[in-house]
Write a protein that holds these residues in place. Structure first.
Motif, PDB file in Angstrom:
ATOM      1  N   MET A   1       0.833  -1.179   0.000  1.00  0.00           N
ATOM      2  CA  MET A   1       0.000   0.000   0.000  1.00  0.00           C
ATOM      3  C   MET A   1       0.880   1.246   0.000  1.00  0.00           C
ATOM      4  N   ALA A   2       0.488   2.253  -0.761  1.00  0.00           N
ATOM      5  CA  ALA A   2       1.242   3.507  -0.834  1.00  0.00           C
ATOM      6  C   ALA A   2       1.193   4.237   0.502  1.00  0.00           C
ATOM      7  N   LYS A   3       2.273   4.897   0.827  1.00  0.00           N
ATOM      8  CA  LYS A   3       2.378   5.597   2.101  1.00  0.00           C
ATOM      9  C   LYS A   3       2.457   7.106   1.874  1.00  0.00           C
ATOM     10  N   PHE A   4       2.190   7.847   2.956  1.00  0.00           N
ATOM     11  CA  PHE A   4       2.366   9.295   2.954  1.00  0.00           C
ATOM     12  C   PHE A   4       2.877   9.707   4.324  1.00  0.00           C
ATOM     13  N   ASN A   5       3.427  10.901   4.407  1.00  0.00           N
ATOM     14  CA  ASN A   5       4.017  11.373   5.647  1.00  0.00           C
ATOM     15  C   ASN A   5       2.985  12.110   6.488  1.00  0.00           C
ATOM     16  N   VAL A   6       2.998  11.843   7.786  1.00  0.00           N
ATOM     17  CA  VAL A   6       2.133  12.523   8.739  1.00  0.00           C
ATOM     18  C   VAL A   6       3.010  13.153   9.812  1.00  0.00           C
ATOM     19  N   LYS A   7       2.694  14.394  10.138  1.00  0.00           N
ATOM     20  CA  LYS A   7       3.360  15.071  11.245  1.00  0.00           C
ATOM     21  C   LYS A   7       2.267  15.634  12.145  1.00  0.00           C
ATOM     22  N   ILE A   8       2.336  15.279  13.440  1.00  0.00           N
ATOM     23  CA  ILE A   8       1.370  15.765  14.428  1.00  0.00           C
ATOM     24  C   ILE A   8       2.146  16.620  15.426  1.00  0.00           C
ATOM     25  N   VAL A   9       1.709  17.866  15.552  1.00  0.00           N
ATOM     26  CA  VAL A   9       2.422  18.836  16.377  1.00  0.00           C
ATOM     27  C   VAL A   9       1.472  19.440  17.406  1.00  0.00           C
ATOM     28  N   THR A  10       1.952  19.543  18.646  1.00  0.00           N
ATOM     29  CA  THR A  10       1.243  20.260  19.699  1.00  0.00           C
ATOM     30  C   THR A  10       2.112  21.455  20.096  1.00  0.00           C
ATOM     31  N   PRO A  11       1.590  22.375  20.900  1.00  0.00           N
ATOM     32  CA  PRO A  11       2.438  23.497  21.333  1.00  0.00           C
ATOM     33  C   PRO A  11       3.684  23.047  22.098  1.00  0.00           C
ATOM     34  N   GLU A  12       3.615  21.880  22.755  1.00  0.00           N
ATOM     35  CA  GLU A  12       4.740  21.409  23.555  1.00  0.00           C
ATOM     36  C   GLU A  12       5.769  20.605  22.791  1.00  0.00           C
ATOM     37  N   LYS A  13       5.313  19.893  21.728  1.00  0.00           N
ATOM     38  CA  LYS A  13       6.258  18.961  21.106  1.00  0.00           C
ATOM     39  C   LYS A  13       5.780  18.508  19.733  1.00  0.00           C
ATOM     40  N   SER A  14       6.703  17.865  19.039  1.00  0.00           N
ATOM     41  CA  SER A  14       6.335  17.123  17.843  1.00  0.00           C
ATOM     42  C   SER A  14       5.895  15.758  18.355  1.00  0.00           C
ATOM     43  N   PHE A  15       4.599  15.479  18.279  1.00  0.00           N
ATOM     44  CA  PHE A  15       4.011  14.280  18.888  1.00  0.00           C
ATOM     45  C   PHE A  15       4.309  13.028  18.082  1.00  0.00           C
ATOM     46  N   PHE A  16       4.212  13.119  16.756  1.00  0.00           N
ATOM     47  CA  PHE A  16       4.413  11.952  15.896  1.00  0.00           C
ATOM     48  C   PHE A  16       4.840  12.437  14.520  1.00  0.00           C
ATOM     49  N   GLU A  17       5.752  11.680  13.920  1.00  0.00           N
ATOM     50  CA  GLU A  17       6.083  11.917  12.518  1.00  0.00           C
ATOM     51  C   GLU A  17       6.503  10.589  11.914  1.00  0.00           C
ATOM     52  N   GLY A  18       5.947  10.297  10.745  1.00  0.00           N
ATOM     53  CA  GLY A  18       6.317   9.070  10.075  1.00  0.00           C
ATOM     54  C   GLY A  18       5.479   8.823   8.844  1.00  0.00           C
ATOM     55  N   ASP A  19       5.876   7.820   8.080  1.00  0.00           N
ATOM     56  CA  ASP A  19       5.142   7.421   6.884  1.00  0.00           C
ATOM     57  C   ASP A  19       4.101   6.377   7.281  1.00  0.00           C
ATOM     58  N   VAL A  20       2.868   6.579   6.830  1.00  0.00           N
ATOM     59  CA  VAL A  20       1.752   5.717   7.222  1.00  0.00           C
ATOM     60  C   VAL A  20       0.921   5.343   5.997  1.00  0.00           C
ATOM     61  N   ASP A  21       0.040   4.346   6.187  1.00  0.00           N
ATOM     62  CA  ASP A  21      -0.904   3.947   5.136  1.00  0.00           C
ATOM     63  C   ASP A  21      -2.147   4.824   5.152  1.00  0.00           C
ATOM     64  N   SER A  22      -2.627   5.158   6.374  1.00  0.00           N
ATOM     65  CA  SER A  22      -3.845   5.956   6.483  1.00  0.00           C
ATOM     66  C   SER A  22      -3.965   6.571   7.861  1.00  0.00           C
ATOM     67  N   ILE A  23      -4.775   7.627   7.926  1.00  0.00           N
ATOM     68  CA  ILE A  23      -5.206   8.196   9.207  1.00  0.00           C
ATOM     69  C   ILE A  23      -6.716   8.362   9.126  1.00  0.00           C
ATOM     70  N   LEU A  24      -7.359   8.206  10.268  1.00  0.00           N
ATOM     71  CA  LEU A  24      -8.812   8.339  10.360  1.00  0.00           C
ATOM     72  C   LEU A  24      -9.113   9.202  11.576  1.00  0.00           C
ATOM     73  N   LEU A  25      -9.924  10.246  11.393  1.00  0.00           N
ATOM     74  CA  LEU A  25     -10.248  11.142  12.487  1.00  0.00           C
ATOM     75  C   LEU A  25     -11.532  11.905  12.183  1.00  0.00           C
ATOM     76  N   ASP A  26     -12.080  12.557  13.212  1.00  0.00           N
ATOM     77  CA  ASP A  26     -13.298  13.346  13.061  1.00  0.00           C
ATOM     78  C   ASP A  26     -12.945  14.812  12.853  1.00  0.00           C
ATOM     79  N   THR A  27     -13.586  15.404  11.841  1.00  0.00           N
ATOM     80  CA  THR A  27     -13.397  16.815  11.548  1.00  0.00           C
ATOM     81  C   THR A  27     -14.722  17.538  11.774  1.00  0.00           C
TER      82      THR A  27
END
Length: 134
Positions: A1-27
């Motif tokens: 499966m093709a991957k893409f890069n995700v970066k999750i940032v909070t005011p305190e830190k870079s929480f997560f960064e990496g190549d993933v298959d998918s993300i699922l969340l509520d908007t």
């Protein structure tokens, strides 16, 4: 499966960064799943459980809300807070949920109902993240 890069940032830190298959969340417009090569997309995030899938591994995190931008096979999530299930104090989250529910049930006109609804959603997201990680 093709991957893409995700970066999750909070005011305190870079929480997560990496190549993933998918993300699922509520908007603010509903639940969305992002896969590689998704069209450019931006949305507000409501308090939610973020599901991150990479290969056969699935991770969950509680997000307090924020912003999501996806373009050029890169997702950036900005959130006031992000927690892995093992970082969540379950008893504290249960008490926060109870307080928010009580505020919403009260007939007190001084209670900010929207703020209480957001507090309830944040507490529920934290508890769901812990439950889904089991």
């Amino acid at each position: 499966m093709a991957k893409f890069n995700v970066k999750i940032v909070t005011p305190e830190k870079s929480f997560f960064e990496g190549d993933v298959d998918s993300i699922l969340l509520d908007t603010t417009t509903g639940r969305v799943e992002i896969l590689a090569n998704h069209i450019p997309y931006a949305a507000g995030i409501v308090p939610t459980v973020l599901k991150i899938k990479k290969d056969d591994e699935v991770k969950y995190a509680a997000l307090s809300g924020g912003l999501l931008e996806f373009k050029d096979n890169r997702a950036i999530v900005l959130s006031n807070s992000a927690e892995w299930p093992e970082e969540i104090d379950v008893e504290r989250a249960k008490k926060a949920k109870e307080r928010a529910e009580e505020r919403l049930k009260s007939g007190d006109k001084r209670v900010n109902k929207e703020r209480a609804k957001l507090a309830l959603r944040r507490a529920e997201a934290r508890l769901k993240a812990v439950e889904r990680a089991k």
